[in-house]
Design an enzyme around this catalytic site. Structure first.
Site, PDB file in Angstrom:
ATOM      1  N   THR A 121       0.827  -1.201   0.000  1.00 24.32           N
ATOM      2  CA  THR A 121       0.000   0.000   0.000  1.00 24.32           C
ATOM      3  C   THR A 121       0.866   1.257   0.000  1.00 24.32           C
ATOM      4  O   THR A 121       2.000   1.241   0.498  1.00 24.32           O
ATOM      5  CB  THR A 121      -0.914   0.024   1.240  1.00 24.32           C
ATOM      6  OG1 THR A 121      -1.573   1.295   1.344  1.00 24.32           O
ATOM      7  CG2 THR A 121      -0.126  -0.203   2.514  1.00 24.32           C
ATOM      8  N   ASP A 122       0.302   2.353  -0.513  1.00 27.87           N
ATOM      9  CA  ASP A 122       0.994   3.634  -0.453  1.00 27.87           C
ATOM     10  C   ASP A 122       1.131   4.148   0.971  1.00 27.87           C
ATOM     11  O   ASP A 122       1.964   5.014   1.253  1.00 27.87           O
ATOM     12  CB  ASP A 122       0.280   4.674  -1.321  1.00 27.87           C
ATOM     13  CG  ASP A 122      -1.161   4.941  -0.903  1.00 27.87           C
ATOM     14  OD1 ASP A 122      -1.722   4.164  -0.097  1.00 27.87           O
ATOM     15  OD2 ASP A 122      -1.738   5.930  -1.393  1.00 27.87           O
ATOM     16  N   GLU A 123       0.340   3.627   1.896  1.00 21.13           N
ATOM     17  CA  GLU A 123       0.337   4.139   3.263  1.00 21.13           C
ATOM     18  C   GLU A 123       1.642   3.850   3.998  1.00 21.13           C
ATOM     19  O   GLU A 123       1.918   4.455   5.032  1.00 21.13           O
ATOM     20  CB  GLU A 123      -0.853   3.591   4.039  1.00 21.13           C
ATOM     21  CG  GLU A 123      -2.188   4.081   3.484  1.00 21.13           C
ATOM     22  CD  GLU A 123      -3.355   3.752   4.374  1.00 21.13           C
ATOM     23  OE1 GLU A 123      -3.212   3.844   5.610  1.00 21.13           O
ATOM     24  OE2 GLU A 123      -4.423   3.394   3.845  1.00 21.13           O
TER      25      GLU A 123
ATOM     26  N   TYR B 226      -1.864  -0.226  11.070  1.00 21.44           N
ATOM     27  CA  TYR B 226      -2.057  -0.903   9.778  1.00 21.44           C
ATOM     28  C   TYR B 226      -0.868  -0.671   8.858  1.00 21.44           C
ATOM     29  O   TYR B 226      -0.248  -1.622   8.366  1.00 21.44           O
ATOM     30  CB  TYR B 226      -3.340  -0.416   9.099  1.00 21.44           C
ATOM     31  CG  TYR B 226      -3.356  -0.701   7.613  1.00 21.44           C
ATOM     32  CD1 TYR B 226      -3.340  -2.011   7.148  1.00 21.44           C
ATOM     33  CD2 TYR B 226      -3.360   0.337   6.680  1.00 21.44           C
ATOM     34  CE1 TYR B 226      -3.327  -2.283   5.784  1.00 21.44           C
ATOM     35  CE2 TYR B 226      -3.351   0.075   5.320  1.00 21.44           C
ATOM     36  CZ  TYR B 226      -3.339  -1.235   4.877  1.00 21.44           C
ATOM     37  OH  TYR B 226      -3.320  -1.494   3.536  1.00 21.44           O
TER      38      TYR B 226
END
Length: 333
Positions: free
Chosen positions: A124-126, A148
């Site tokens: 994910t980009d997160e 997360y």
């Protein structure tokens, strides 16, 4: 080719499986999913009788089961993950189990049983955290902001470490926010469509100015296919569409498409550590693998709204009292 898809009953995994079976008539897919929160076999009801498709109920932390399946395949696409930030704030332990220990189990099974297997790990980009200006490249440092994203970053590091130490044929993809058919109703876009359709208030965190780059799910699975077939080992590929919108813009667009009043919007208490803006530079996958998105946000969101309005059979069973009357930000719906 024979694929093992972990977490294939989830939103992106199920769209990937359907796409692969339609695109590649001679490919086979084994779907390993524990059917936990966010998974739904109804996502794949239309292909459950396809002889090229096999469903196995199980957990990626089950080393014996994962090893047995990996012996039989040419590639593994790892979607299996706990993926909701709010829930990670409420219960980080589940995210460590799946997104860290689960990834380790898959890597160890590949190393010990079938070290030539191809692995695409979906991230994910997160993991980069937020960015006020510009866009993250694959070379930027990881600075996760939630349990997360921290768990996903840890999984990425395990993949890169195993790939180098044991020479595994592994690549990582990091995508921006996905949307489209079969997305679990707690996410912003399906939540907005369903609640607007029911005449309920649409909660938006803070001022609604948090920015996300939105990627239609079909474009994402096409990118994963490109990485599977042409990606280099030990490489990371960012995947984005360049369609940056504030959360408020997204909600207003949906309400306009549904001919609903903006008075349904309700601003609520912001969640802790809420990232302001995500943005990825995906030039690498465009240059090296010749991938680019086919859907603009306007095209994709229209198709998405129409799908949810025409498929109440899918989302209505997922709506319960806990969803309609959530606790505060920890489970905000």
């Amino acid at each position: 080719m024979r694929l093992l898809v972990t977490g294939g009953a989830g939103f992106i995994g199920s769209n990937f499986i359907r796409y692969i079976l339609e695109k590649h008539p001679d490919w086979e897919v084994i779907n390993l999913d524990k059917l936990g929160y966010g998974s739904n076999l109804a996502n794949l009801k239309d292909i459950e009788d396809d002889e090229r498709y096999t469903f196995v109920k199980g957990n990626i932390n089950d080393f014996e089961l994962v090893s047995k399946l990996i012996k039989e395949v040419d590639a593994v696409i790892n979607f299996a993950a706990e993926s909701h930030v709010d829930r990670s704030i409420s219960n980080p332990h589940a995210f460590i189990e799946s997104n860290v220990l689960g990834v380790y189990t898959v890597l160890e099974a590949i190393r010990k049983v079938n070290p030539e297997v191809r692995l695409v790990h979906v991230s994910t980009d997160e993991v980069y955290g937020d960015i006020e200006e510009g866009s993250f490249t694959e070379e930027d440092r990881l600075m996760p902001s939630s349990p997360y994203s921290a768990s996903k970053a840890a999984g990425d590091m395990l993949v890169l470490g195993h790939a180098r130490t044991y020479n595994l044929n592994a690549s990582i993809t990091r995508c921006t926010n996905n949307y489209g058919p079969y997305q679990f109703p707690e996410k912003l876009i399906p939540k907005t469509i369903i609640r607007a359709n029911m005449g309920l208030k649409i909660p938006i965190y803070g001022t609604g100015q948090n920015v996300r780059d939105w990627l239609y799910v079909e474009d994402h699975v096409r990118a994963i296919e490109a990485v599977l077939e042409k990606g280099e080992r030990r490489e990371v590929y960012n995947i984005s569409a360049g369609d940056e919108k504030t959360n408020l813009e997204v909600v207003k667009t949906i309400l306009r498409l549904m001919d609903k009043d903006e008075e349904l919007i309700e601003f609520v208490e912001d969640r802790p550590g809420h990232d302001l803006r995500y943005s990825l530079n995906s030039w690498k996958i465009t240059r090296d693998l010749k991938w680019r998105p086919k859907h603009s946000f306007d095209e994709g969101i229209k198709k998405t709204v129409e799908w949810y309005l025409n498929n109440g059979w899918w989302w209505k069973p997922l709506i319960d009292e806990k969803v309609l009357h959530p606790t505060p930000w920890k489970l905000r719906w």
